[in-house]
Design a protein around this motif. Sequence first.
Motif, PDB file in Angstrom:
ATOM      1  N   SER A   1      19.868   9.336 -20.538  1.00 39.12           N
ATOM      2  CA  SER A   1      19.438   8.005 -20.109  1.00 39.12           C
ATOM      3  C   SER A   1      18.064   8.101 -19.463  1.00 39.12           C
ATOM      4  N   VAL A   2      17.366   6.987 -19.450  1.00 38.55           N
ATOM      5  CA  VAL A   2      16.057   6.967 -18.839  1.00 38.55           C
ATOM      6  C   VAL A   2      15.862   5.641 -18.119  1.00 38.55           C
ATOM      7  N   ASP A   3      15.161   5.679 -16.999  1.00 42.46           N
ATOM      8  CA  ASP A   3      14.901   4.441 -16.252  1.00 42.46           C
ATOM      9  C   ASP A   3      13.454   4.457 -15.769  1.00 42.46           C
ATOM     10  N   LEU A   4      12.794   3.337 -15.976  1.00 44.33           N
ATOM     11  CA  LEU A   4      11.384   3.223 -15.581  1.00 44.33           C
ATOM     12  C   LEU A   4      11.235   1.977 -14.725  1.00 44.33           C
ATOM     13  N   ARG A   5      10.700   2.129 -13.509  1.00 44.00           N
ATOM     14  CA  ARG A   5      10.533   0.938 -12.670  1.00 44.00           C
ATOM     15  C   ARG A   5       9.381   1.112 -11.696  1.00 44.00           C
ATOM     16  N   LYS A   6       8.998  -0.036 -11.133  1.00 42.56           N
ATOM     17  CA  LYS A   6       7.971  -0.025 -10.078  1.00 42.56           C
ATOM     18  C   LYS A   6       8.590   0.632  -8.840  1.00 42.56           C
ATOM     19  N   PRO A   7       7.813   1.335  -8.026  1.00 42.19           N
ATOM     20  CA  PRO A   7       8.412   2.004  -6.872  1.00 42.19           C
ATOM     21  C   PRO A   7       8.913   1.009  -5.829  1.00 42.19           C
ATOM     22  N   SER A   8      10.022   1.351  -5.163  1.00 50.04           N
ATOM     23  CA  SER A   8      10.543   0.564  -4.050  1.00 50.04           C
ATOM     24  C   SER A   8      10.231   1.333  -2.772  1.00 50.04           C
ATOM     25  N   LEU A   9      10.523   0.693  -1.627  1.00 50.04           N
ATOM     26  CA  LEU A   9      10.317   1.399  -0.365  1.00 50.04           C
ATOM     27  C   LEU A   9      11.266   2.586  -0.243  1.00 50.04           C
ATOM     28  N   GLU A  10      12.418   2.457  -0.895  1.00 53.66           N
ATOM     29  CA  GLU A  10      13.362   3.577  -0.941  1.00 53.66           C
ATOM     30  C   GLU A  10      12.682   4.814  -1.540  1.00 53.66           C
TER      31      GLU A  10
ATOM     32  N   MET B   1       0.825  -1.207   0.000  1.00 51.83           N
ATOM     33  CA  MET B   1       0.000   0.000   0.000  1.00 51.83           C
ATOM     34  C   MET B   1       0.863   1.262   0.000  1.00 51.83           C
ATOM     35  N   LEU B   2       1.979   1.213   0.734  1.00 53.52           N
ATOM     36  CA  LEU B   2       2.863   2.382   0.759  1.00 53.52           C
ATOM     37  C   LEU B   2       3.377   2.680  -0.639  1.00 53.52           C
ATOM     38  N   LYS B   3       3.717   1.611  -1.364  1.00 55.33           N
ATOM     39  CA  LYS B   3       4.252   1.792  -2.708  1.00 55.33           C
ATOM     40  C   LYS B   3       3.143   2.248  -3.658  1.00 55.33           C
ATOM     41  N   ALA B   4       1.956   1.650  -3.492  1.00 55.54           N
ATOM     42  CA  ALA B   4       0.829   2.048  -4.350  1.00 55.54           C
ATOM     43  C   ALA B   4       0.490   3.515  -4.127  1.00 55.54           C
ATOM     44  N   GLY B   5       0.687   3.973  -2.867  1.00 56.72           N
ATOM     45  CA  GLY B   5       0.373   5.354  -2.529  1.00 56.72           C
ATOM     46  C   GLY B   5       1.226   6.371  -3.276  1.00 56.72           C
ATOM     47  N   LEU B   6       2.331   5.914  -3.844  1.00 58.30           N
ATOM     48  CA  LEU B   6       3.207   6.828  -4.569  1.00 58.30           C
ATOM     49  C   LEU B   6       2.596   7.289  -5.888  1.00 58.30           C
TER      50      LEU B   6
ATOM     51  N   GLY C   1       1.917   5.177  -8.871  1.00 57.92           N
ATOM     52  CA  GLY C   1       2.363   4.551 -10.114  1.00 57.92           C
ATOM     53  C   GLY C   1       3.841   4.260 -10.169  1.00 57.92           C
ATOM     54  N   ASP C   2       4.411   4.456 -11.376  1.00 58.71           N
ATOM     55  CA  ASP C   2       5.789   4.061 -11.609  1.00 58.71           C
ATOM     56  C   ASP C   2       6.753   5.199 -11.289  1.00 58.71           C
ATOM     57  N   VAL C   3       8.006   4.830 -11.110  1.00 60.71           N
ATOM     58  CA  VAL C   3       9.036   5.833 -10.852  1.00 60.71           C
ATOM     59  C   VAL C   3       9.878   5.986 -12.124  1.00 60.71           C
ATOM     60  N   VAL C   4       9.994   7.217 -12.590  1.00 55.91           N
ATOM     61  CA  VAL C   4      10.794   7.472 -13.779  1.00 55.91           C
ATOM     62  C   VAL C   4      11.987   8.322 -13.367  1.00 55.91           C
ATOM     63  N   THR C   5      13.183   7.903 -13.763  1.00 56.21           N
ATOM     64  CA  THR C   5      14.362   8.758 -13.563  1.00 56.21           C
ATOM     65  C   THR C   5      14.980   9.031 -14.925  1.00 56.21           C
TER      66      THR C   5
ATOM     67  N   GLY D   1      21.884  15.402 -10.056  1.00 52.79           N
ATOM     68  CA  GLY D   1      21.995  15.376 -11.516  1.00 52.79           C
ATOM     69  C   GLY D   1      21.012  14.442 -12.188  1.00 52.79           C
ATOM     70  N   VAL D   2      20.014  13.989 -11.429  1.00 52.72           N
ATOM     71  CA  VAL D   2      19.019  13.076 -11.990  1.00 52.72           C
ATOM     72  C   VAL D   2      17.633  13.679 -11.773  1.00 52.72           C
ATOM     73  N   ILE D   3      16.816  13.621 -12.804  1.00 56.39           N
ATOM     74  CA  ILE D   3      15.423  14.066 -12.642  1.00 56.39           C
ATOM     75  C   ILE D   3      14.593  12.839 -12.260  1.00 56.39           C
ATOM     76  N   ARG D   4      13.726  13.014 -11.268  1.00 56.84           N
ATOM     77  CA  ARG D   4      12.922  11.891 -10.811  1.00 56.84           C
ATOM     78  C   ARG D   4      11.469  12.338 -10.693  1.00 56.84           C
ATOM     79  N   PHE D   5      10.558  11.508 -11.201  1.00 56.52           N
ATOM     80  CA  PHE D   5       9.134  11.801 -10.974  1.00 56.52           C
ATOM     81  C   PHE D   5       8.328  10.517 -11.003  1.00 56.52           C
ATOM     82  N   GLU D   6       7.122  10.583 -10.436  1.00 55.15           N
ATOM     83  CA  GLU D   6       6.225   9.438 -10.453  1.00 55.15           C
ATOM     84  C   GLU D   6       5.150   9.671 -11.498  1.00 55.15           C
ATOM     85  N   ALA D   7       4.700   8.588 -12.108  1.00 53.72           N
ATOM     86  CA  ALA D   7       3.631   8.708 -13.110  1.00 53.72           C
ATOM     87  C   ALA D   7       2.761   7.466 -13.058  1.00 53.72           C
ATOM     88  N   PRO D   8       1.436   7.622 -13.157  1.00 50.05           N
ATOM     89  CA  PRO D   8       0.526   6.473 -13.039  1.00 50.05           C
ATOM     90  C   PRO D   8       0.807   5.414 -14.106  1.00 50.05           C
TER      91      PRO D   8
END
Lengths: 277, 332
Positions: free
Chosen positions: B285-294, B223-228, B230-234, B259-266
Amino acid sequence: MTAAMVEAGERAGVRREARAFWSLFRRDMLKFVRERGRIVSSLLQPILFLGIFGLGLKDVLGGTGPFQELDYIQYIFPGVIGINVLGISMSTGVTIVTDREFGFLREVLVAPISRLSIAAGKVAAGVGTALLQASILLLLAPLLGLTPSLSQLVLLFAAIALLAVATSALGVLIASRIRSVESFQYVFQFMLFPLFFLSGAFFVLDRVPGWIAVIAKLNPLTYAIDLFRHILYSDIELSEASEELLLVNSAAQDVIIIVVISVVLLAASVISFSRTE
Amino acid sequence: MSAVPIIQVDSLARRFGEFEAVRGVSFDVEEGEIFGFLGPNGAGKSTTINMLVTMLRPTSGEARVAGFSVTEDQTRVRESIGIVFQEATLDESLTGWENLRFHADVYDIPMATFNERADAVLKTVELDEWRKTLVRNYSGGMKRRLEIARGLLHYPKVLFLDEPTLGLDPQSRIALWDYIREIQARERITVFLTTHYMGEAEYCNRIAVIDHGEIVALDTPAMLKAGLGGDVVTLVTKDNFRASVELEAMALEPRIEDGVIRFEAPDGASTVARVFREVTPEIVSVDLRKPSLEDVFISLTGREIRADEASAADRMKSQMRAGMLGPGGRRM
């Protein structure tokens, strides 16, 4: 809860406290017996005292020392026992400080037992180690020309235990207020030497300045050594003059004073230890 | 699960002089849960655990463990709990078996029961063959396992673990967690633990995230991760500032860190496609992943938990063999 349940609970509580007391005592004894180095090194000091003072200074002090009936080495032997008991049982305090530094004290403090049982177990361990050490030291007595009888030995051990209660409680009291082994040893050393030399262990305290006499009168070791002498010299014929100089108080006075000092120190150590978080 | 929570905490607070280590936290732990306290060093985790195990008196507030007040019924609380502290609490000059024996004595476990349980518990933590070895000859992982075995010896209702895997190598940590979960499942005990390792927090049924002495979130890891949201994009571009202005125009909430841009997106995948079309600076570069507790932690507190820095501080701390209060009194 019914009265029977409460009573059963109290019984279980008492049994647990007794068991905790015993396990703390047993642990320290086990460790003492295991650490042979500690036993040997703590025996070196009294042997050194007997050697340096008893043999080395004997002639300086005029052959027989202050008394015709006693050899000087016989004169200082009760004092050497007293000093050894003081050192050994006060180092009970060191075991508390090291337990705190190495974390084991937390295991003890968080157990469902009272601080009273913990402090009492520690004091008992101090008494136990002091008795073990003293019995080794007493093996030297015949070499010095002292041959205590069985009843003398029993009385002597009782007197040693009495002194050890006072000094172990003092060790627990200091340890409850001190966090590091270094500062404990500093305080320990600071107290040890005045207690040593102002106890009548090495010289008669009849011609010392008044302030030294006052310190000596407050020193539990003074009374313990006096008591040891009462017991160890009970089979030696002493002239009236010697007796007056050698045995300052009556044995009963000594016992009462040491008991009072022990009770006060024991209560203070338990209260102080209970307040540590 | 029973109706009454096994741990009830109500506005619990502790200050050390001017410093408020714990600022009135409230939460419940249900029986049989693995409940985690997650936060950086100095957040108030150890201070809270020390109050719950009766080793530290709260400045204000109240807590009940197994139904007993931690301030008024300390002995009952102590009977009901097992504790593995952050610092080692074994007697190294005794053997493993003797350490357990001492524990059995102070918890008044009958000798016959003790022999049986000590056998079983030593087998569980695979120290059976080392029972007669002095603890000073054990490795760090073995000591930790022995502490856990000891904490379980009197069948506590709640097992408290303060940073149980601190200073262990990754292999030992994994093995230790296997033990904890196995024992928890078998004995149905409640486990309350603190950690600053995100990976360990994943094992918990529920997590309270604590920062600056306050609980900032409390829920299941999922639930904590879902609360973010969606996905985490860097994203790294040739001109991060300009790119982030453009991302804001796309109704996103970018943050620039190191030096990294980070945002969440559904819906991360389609958002990334849009980003490639609409962002003008060249994308490195781009990275797309499911959110972690970090990520949860970063979004809640605005900073990373900094595992490397923390573990260096912890190593120093354990070398110092901190005194009775543990780390609560100062912020590292």
